[in-house]
Every structure is written in structure tokens, then in C-alpha cells.
Design a protein around this motif. Structure first.
Motif, PDB file in Angstrom:
ATOM      1  N   CYS A  68       0.853  -1.204   0.000  1.00  0.00           N
ATOM      2  CA  CYS A  68       0.000   0.000   0.000  1.00  0.00           C
ATOM      3  C   CYS A  68       0.882   1.245   0.000  1.00  0.00           C
ATOM      4  CB  CYS A  68      -0.903  -0.002   1.227  1.00  0.00           C
ATOM      5  SG  CYS A  68      -1.972   1.465   1.309  1.00  0.00           S
ATOM      6  N   ILE A  69       0.651   2.110  -0.980  1.00  0.00           N
ATOM      7  CA  ILE A  69       1.375   3.379  -1.049  1.00  0.00           C
ATOM      8  C   ILE A  69       0.458   4.480  -0.527  1.00  0.00           C
ATOM      9  CG2 ILE A  69       2.425   5.077  -2.580  1.00  0.00           C
ATOM     10  CD1 ILE A  69       2.781   2.756  -4.633  1.00  0.00           C
ATOM     11  N   ILE A  70       0.971   5.279   0.385  1.00  0.00           N
ATOM     12  CA  ILE A  70       0.253   6.495   0.781  1.00  0.00           C
ATOM     13  C   ILE A  70       1.106   7.665   0.287  1.00  0.00           C
ATOM     14  CG2 ILE A  70      -0.686   7.868   2.668  1.00  0.00           C
ATOM     15  CD1 ILE A  70      -1.277   5.325   4.173  1.00  0.00           C
ATOM     16  N   HIS A  71       0.598   8.360  -0.724  1.00  0.00           N
ATOM     17  CA  HIS A  71       1.398   9.362  -1.458  1.00  0.00           C
ATOM     18  C   HIS A  71       0.984  10.772  -1.016  1.00  0.00           C
ATOM     19  CE1 HIS A  71       2.807  12.003  -4.504  1.00  0.00           C
ATOM     20  NE2 HIS A  71       2.090  11.592  -5.525  1.00  0.00           N
ATOM     21  N   HIS A 214      -6.433   8.919   6.160  1.00  0.00           N
ATOM     22  CA  HIS A 214      -5.634   8.185   5.172  1.00  0.00           C
ATOM     23  C   HIS A 214      -5.574   6.695   5.507  1.00  0.00           C
ATOM     24  CE1 HIS A 214      -4.502  12.192   3.913  1.00  0.00           C
ATOM     25  NE2 HIS A 214      -3.840  11.689   2.887  1.00  0.00           N
ATOM     26  N   LEU A 215      -5.458   6.378   6.795  1.00  0.00           N
ATOM     27  CA  LEU A 215      -5.419   4.960   7.192  1.00  0.00           C
ATOM     28  C   LEU A 215      -6.761   4.287   6.902  1.00  0.00           C
ATOM     29  CD1 LEU A 215      -2.779   5.865   8.508  1.00  0.00           C
ATOM     30  CD2 LEU A 215      -3.422   4.584  10.551  1.00  0.00           C
ATOM     31  N   LEU A 216      -7.846   5.007   7.223  1.00  0.00           N
ATOM     32  CA  LEU A 216      -9.177   4.431   6.958  1.00  0.00           C
ATOM     33  C   LEU A 216      -9.368   4.197   5.464  1.00  0.00           C
ATOM     34  CD1 LEU A 216     -11.514   6.476   9.349  1.00  0.00           C
ATOM     35  CD2 LEU A 216     -10.624   4.162   9.664  1.00  0.00           C
ATOM     36  N   ALA A 217      -8.936   5.168   4.668  1.00  0.00           N
ATOM     37  CA  ALA A 217      -9.082   5.024   3.210  1.00  0.00           C
ATOM     38  C   ALA A 217      -8.289   3.819   2.721  1.00  0.00           C
ATOM     39  CB  ALA A 217      -8.607   6.298   2.514  1.00  0.00           C
ATOM     40  N   ALA A 218      -7.091   3.657   3.247  1.00  0.00           N
ATOM     41  CA  ALA A 218      -6.263   2.511   2.852  1.00  0.00           C
ATOM     42  C   ALA A 218      -6.936   1.202   3.267  1.00  0.00           C
ATOM     43  CB  ALA A 218      -4.879   2.618   3.489  1.00  0.00           C
ATOM     44  N   ASP A 219      -7.468   1.175   4.477  1.00  0.00           N
ATOM     45  CA  ASP A 219      -8.084  -0.056   4.988  1.00  0.00           C
ATOM     46  C   ASP A 219      -9.291  -0.483   4.162  1.00  0.00           C
ATOM     47  OD1 ASP A 219      -6.259  -0.065   7.017  1.00  0.00           O
ATOM     48  OD2 ASP A 219      -7.632   0.698   8.547  1.00  0.00           O
ATOM     49  N   ARG A 220     -10.031   0.505   3.658  1.00  0.00           N
ATOM     50  CA  ARG A 220     -11.290   0.204   2.990  1.00  0.00           C
ATOM     51  C   ARG A 220     -11.179   0.225   1.477  1.00  0.00           C
ATOM     52  NH1 ARG A 220     -14.850   0.794   7.405  1.00  0.00           N
ATOM     53  NH2 ARG A 220     -13.477   0.124   9.056  1.00  0.00           N
ATOM     54  N   LEU A 221      -9.983   0.309   0.964  1.00  0.00           N
ATOM     55  CA  LEU A 221      -9.842   0.514  -0.480  1.00  0.00           C
ATOM     56  C   LEU A 221     -10.315  -0.673  -1.308  1.00  0.00           C
ATOM     57  CD1 LEU A 221      -8.996   2.597  -2.465  1.00  0.00           C
ATOM     58  CD2 LEU A 221      -6.629   1.869  -2.223  1.00  0.00           C
TER      59      LEU A 221
END
Ligand code: NAD
Length: 242
Positions: A68-71, A214-221
Motif C-alpha cells: 500500500c502506497i500512501i502518497h 488516510h489509514l481508513l481510506a487505505a483499509d477500505r480501499l
């Protein structure tokens, strides 16, 4: 959400928001590395590089094993350098997408900006459905809007799933822009100037909350099952495509 935990690469992780994303990931026990042009912290693996160099991003993805990339990377707002904004935010973000697809990374969370829909007029009670202005406010916002567009267009292609968040002003520990800007206003003796009738409103988000989003978005992507998708729909009250 799959049971397997993601491995994160925070691009721009030496910056204000990026650092808070790193700290939030560490606090919940996740594995995280940073990719940035500068190193400001030494507690996680660091990859030095420029996002406009695709091979440098690819190298960091391979070495970190990121899933997972968080940019969060961008030049600061307010520079008189349109070419730099385009190179980093548009070409650089395209390079991040290319590198993610080439290395089989399934998730990309992109930090866009509320400025991508701002044209100088009041925006009251709007949400993400509002279209962007015909002419961007400035080269920074033009480049952020284009970057967001290519991130969202990449969703579901080549095994990559993407999401973009649009924070407005971010405040909190580590900020290098907002308080510095206010201080400069005071230093220049500009504090006697008032725009409007003192009823103007502006959205601000605490940096810890922004990082958490951002973490929530990553978790639910990537919902992994219909049941999961329905639970996400219930929780977030979002409309899922048929
Ligand atoms: P910041 O300047 O503190 O952090 C950005 C980081 O990106 C820095 O560490 C910088 O070194 C890195 N970076 C810049 N160019 C790079 C490149 N070519 N390759 C790799 N790394 C590079 O900024 P911030 O305030 O933390 O903003 C983070 C993100 O949030 C940005 O995308 C910004 O557009 C967005 N944003 C910020 C605000 C705000 O109020 N701060 C508001 C809305 C959106």
C-alpha cells in the motif's frame, strides 16, 4: 478488508502530514517505510528519491515490499514555479502509478487538496461531487487537480486500486506553513487588513485526524467480499456502484 496486513510506503513521509501518517501506522503496529527527497526521522526504513524518477520509486517498492502506497508528497503551496508543480505532482504521480502497477502493488492512497475545487467563490456545504473550476486558482492547484484525475482514472486498472482525499487547511504539531504564514503576516505589519466582514469561514483539519483518514481510506480501499462491501456501505453511508 483482508485479514493480511498491508506493508506501507509513505511517499513524502518526511513531511508534516506524511510524518503523522507514519506515526499513526507505527502506533497500530504496522510495517512502514518512507520515500522522500529529504530524511527528517530515523525510526523507519528510508528510501531517498524523487517521485518523478519512476525507477527510484520502483526500487523503493521492491526493497520495502510495500502493498500500500500512501502518497503525500508535493512541493509546498505558494512557490513561483509552475514547472516544478507539474513535474512533481503530475509527472511524479504518474510515475508512482506506473511503478505501483509494474511492481504489483494493489493500493494507492493519494493526498489531493480541497483547493482542486476552489475558484475563489464561496463553497458552502459542498462535497466531492462538486465539479472543479474551469480555471484553477493557481499552478499548484492545477497540478493537484490533474494528479487527482490521473490517480482516480488509474483505479481498477493493472491490479491497482486508488483513492484520493481532499484535505483543506491542515494544522497541528510539525506544521511548517500555516503558523509560519500567520507569523509572517504579523511580521510584515499586515494584521490590520481584513477581508470581508469578519464572517468568512474556512475548513481546518487537525493533522492527526487527516492522517487517520488516510489509514481508513487505505483499509477500505479493496472490499474483499460482498458482505464486507455492505458493511463498509453501512458504516460510511456511501453509494456503491451497481
Ligand atoms: P510537506 O511539505 O510538509 O510534505 C511534503 C513532503 O513531500 C516533504 O517531505 C517533501 O520533501 C516531499 N517531497 C516533495 N517533493 C518530492 C519529490 N519530488 N519526491 C519525493 N518527495 C518529495 O507538506 P504537507 O503540508 O505535509 O502536505 C502533504 C500533502 O498534503 C501534499 O500533497 C499537499 O498538497 C497536501 N495538502 C496539504 C495541506 C496543508 O494545509 N498542509 C492542505 C491540503 C492538501
Amino acid at each position: 478488508m483482508s485479514g493480511k496486513r498491508d506493508i506501507y510506503l509513505v511517499i513524502g513521509g518526511s513531511g508534516f502530514l506524511g510524518r503523522h501518517v507514519v506515526e499513526a501506522l507505527l502506533a497500530r503496529g504496522d510495517s512502514v517505510s518512507v520515500f522522500d527527497i529529504v530524511q527528517r526521522h530515523h525510526d523507519v526504513p528510508f528510501y531517498s528519491g524523487d517521485i518523478s524518477e519512476e525507477e527510484q520509486v520502483s526500487d523503493a517498492l521492491r526493497k520495502s515490499g510495500a502493498t500500500c502506497i500512501i502518497h503525500t508528497a508535493s512541493p509546498l503551496h505558494g512557490l513561483d514555479d509552475p514547472a516544478l508543480y507539474w513535474k512533481v505532482n503530475v509527472d511524479g504521480t504518474q510515475a508512482v502509478i506506473n511503478a505501483a502497477v509494474a511492481n504489483g502493488v494493489p493500493k494507492l492512497v493519494y493526498t489531493s487538496s480541497a483547493g482542486v475545487v476552489f475558484d475563489g467563490s464561496d463553497l458552502i456545504d459542498v462535497d466531492e461531487r462538486i465539479p472543479g473550476p474551469e480555471k484553477a486558482m493557481d499552478p499548484y492547484n492545477e497540478s493537484k487537480a490533474k494528479a487527482e484525475e490521473i490517480v482516480l482514472a488509474a483505479n481498477g486498472k493493472g491490479g491497482l486500486y486508488t483513492v484520493a482525499l481532499r484535505p483543506a487547511g491542515i494544522f497541528g504539531p510539525g506544521d511548517r506553513q500555516m503558523i509560519a504564514g500567520l507569523f509572517q503576516v504579523w511580521q510584515r505589519g499586515q494584521s490590520h487588513i481584513q477581508l470581508g466582514d469578519n464572517t468568512n469561514l474556512f475548513d481546518w483539519t487537525y493533522v492527526g485526524n487527516c492522517a487517520y483518514a488516510h489509514l481508513l481510506a487505505a483499509d477500505r480501499l479493496i472490499p474483499t467480499s460482498e458482505k464486507d462491501a455492505l458493511r463498509v456501505k453501512d458504516e460510511l453511508d456511501i453509494a456503491l456502484p451497481p
